[in-house]
Motif scaffolding. Structure first.
Motif, PDB file in Angstrom:
ATOM      1  N   UNK A  20       0.951  -1.134  -0.025  1.00  0.00           N
ATOM      2  CA  UNK A  20       0.006  -0.096   0.071  1.00  0.00           C
ATOM      3  C   UNK A  20       0.837   1.074   0.116  1.00  0.00           C
ATOM      4  N   UNK A  21       1.965   1.333   0.719  1.00  0.00           N
ATOM      5  CA  UNK A  21       2.972   2.390   0.776  1.00  0.00           C
ATOM      6  C   UNK A  21       3.505   2.458  -0.538  1.00  0.00           C
ATOM      7  N   UNK A  22       3.877   1.435  -1.227  1.00  0.00           N
ATOM      8  CA  UNK A  22       4.358   1.573  -2.614  1.00  0.00           C
ATOM      9  C   UNK A  22       3.423   2.311  -3.486  1.00  0.00           C
ATOM     10  N   UNK A  23       2.285   1.721  -3.472  1.00  0.00           N
ATOM     11  CA  UNK A  23       1.231   2.356  -4.244  1.00  0.00           C
ATOM     12  C   UNK A  23       1.113   3.563  -4.302  1.00  0.00           C
ATOM     13  N   UNK A  24       0.983   3.785  -2.922  1.00  0.00           N
ATOM     14  CA  UNK A  24       0.827   5.671  -2.578  1.00  0.00           C
ATOM     15  C   UNK A  24       1.841   6.205  -3.015  1.00  0.00           C
ATOM     16  N   UNK A  25       2.969   5.591  -3.012  1.00  0.00           N
ATOM     17  CA  UNK A  25       4.361   6.382  -3.655  1.00  0.00           C
ATOM     18  C   UNK A  25       4.315   6.284  -5.169  1.00  0.00           C
ATOM     19  N   UNK A  51      -7.303  -2.707  -5.151  1.00  0.00           N
ATOM     20  CA  UNK A  51      -8.365  -1.812  -4.909  1.00  0.00           C
ATOM     21  C   UNK A  51      -7.697  -0.440  -4.585  1.00  0.00           C
ATOM     22  N   UNK A  52      -6.691  -0.255  -3.824  1.00  0.00           N
ATOM     23  CA  UNK A  52      -5.945   0.584  -3.504  1.00  0.00           C
ATOM     24  C   UNK A  52      -5.299   1.435  -4.778  1.00  0.00           C
ATOM     25  N   UNK A  53      -4.700   0.739  -5.792  1.00  0.00           N
ATOM     26  CA  UNK A  53      -4.320   1.230  -6.971  1.00  0.00           C
ATOM     27  C   UNK A  53      -5.506   1.987  -7.664  1.00  0.00           C
ATOM     28  N   UNK A  54      -6.787   1.138  -7.675  1.00  0.00           N
ATOM     29  CA  UNK A  54      -7.742   1.678  -8.373  1.00  0.00           C
ATOM     30  C   UNK A  54      -8.374   2.973  -7.840  1.00  0.00           C
ATOM     31  N   UNK A  55      -8.432   3.093  -6.664  1.00  0.00           N
ATOM     32  CA  UNK A  55      -8.809   4.130  -5.642  1.00  0.00           C
ATOM     33  C   UNK A  55      -7.902   5.353  -6.065  1.00  0.00           C
ATOM     34  N   UNK A  56      -6.625   5.226  -6.326  1.00  0.00           N
ATOM     35  CA  UNK A  56      -5.616   6.211  -6.432  1.00  0.00           C
ATOM     36  C   UNK A  56      -5.700   6.442  -8.028  1.00  0.00           C
ATOM     37  N   UNK A  57      -6.463   5.673  -8.807  1.00  0.00           N
ATOM     38  CA  UNK A  57      -6.380   6.035 -10.305  1.00  0.00           C
ATOM     39  C   UNK A  57      -4.958   5.629 -11.045  1.00  0.00           C
ATOM     40  N   UNK A  58      -4.144   4.624 -10.221  1.00  0.00           N
ATOM     41  CA  UNK A  58      -3.133   4.207 -10.875  1.00  0.00           C
ATOM     42  C   UNK A  58      -2.897   2.907 -11.192  1.00  0.00           C
ATOM     43  N   UNK A  59      -2.711   2.507 -12.627  1.00  0.00           N
ATOM     44  CA  UNK A  59      -2.623   1.339 -13.119  1.00  0.00           C
ATOM     45  C   UNK A  59      -1.476   0.590 -12.461  1.00  0.00           C
ATOM     46  N   UNK A  60      -1.819  -0.690 -11.990  1.00  0.00           N
ATOM     47  CA  UNK A  60      -0.935  -1.508 -11.150  1.00  0.00           C
ATOM     48  C   UNK A  60      -0.520  -2.783 -11.807  1.00  0.00           C
ATOM     49  N   UNK A  61       0.365  -3.305 -12.302  1.00  0.00           N
ATOM     50  CA  UNK A  61       0.712  -4.713 -12.863  1.00  0.00           C
ATOM     51  C   UNK A  61       1.261  -5.363 -11.684  1.00  0.00           C
ATOM     52  N   UNK A  62       0.625  -6.618 -11.433  1.00  0.00           N
ATOM     53  CA  UNK A  62       1.291  -7.700 -10.471  1.00  0.00           C
ATOM     54  C   UNK A  62       1.716  -8.526 -11.410  1.00  0.00           C
ATOM     55  N   UNK A  63       3.200  -8.406 -11.560  1.00  0.00           N
ATOM     56  CA  UNK A  63       3.855  -9.173 -12.545  1.00  0.00           C
ATOM     57  C   UNK A  63       4.579 -10.671 -12.027  1.00  0.00           C
ATOM     58  N   UNK A  64       4.643 -11.413 -12.995  1.00  0.00           N
ATOM     59  CA  UNK A  64       5.268 -12.642 -12.764  1.00  0.00           C
ATOM     60  C   UNK A  64       4.582 -13.546 -11.860  1.00  0.00           C
TER      61      UNK A  64
END
Length: 95
Positions: A20-25, A51-64
């Motif tokens: 969550x901290x990484x996403x916030x950053x 959910x946190x990435x979506x709320x922040x409007x940030x695309x998030x890849x959960x890779x590999x």
């Protein structure tokens, strides 16, 4: 950010907070390649990150993601929610 090798109930609160901290950053990718020792807590953490990435409007890849993690997410019926924009390393290998 790189996820740890183990994500079970005991590790879930700390790993969730780290993500969550990484996403916030502004992190746009979390590398799951080391994550092999999982239980249902891992699925909950990945959903929280999504959910946190979506709320922040940030695309998030959960890779590999590992095969075991994908299987667990499929078992719970949330693989599409978690990995909708994720590509496994083996999927990107030509041939």
């Amino acid at each position: 950010m790189r996820a740890p090798s183990t994500l079970r109930l005991a590790q879930a609160p700390a790993v969730r907070a780290q993500g969550l901290a990484a996403i916030q950053q502004g992190a746009r990718e979390i590398d799951l390649s080391d994550l092999n020792d999982v239980d249902s807590s891992a699925v909950a953490v990945l959903l929280a990150w999504r959910r946190a990435a979506r709320a922040a409007g940030t695309p998030l890849a959960l890779a590999n993601p590992s095969t075991s993690l994908l299987s667990l997410a499929r078992l719970y019926g949330v693989a599409e929610l978690i990995f909708s924009n994720t590509q496994r390393q083996s999927d990107s290998t030509p041939g």
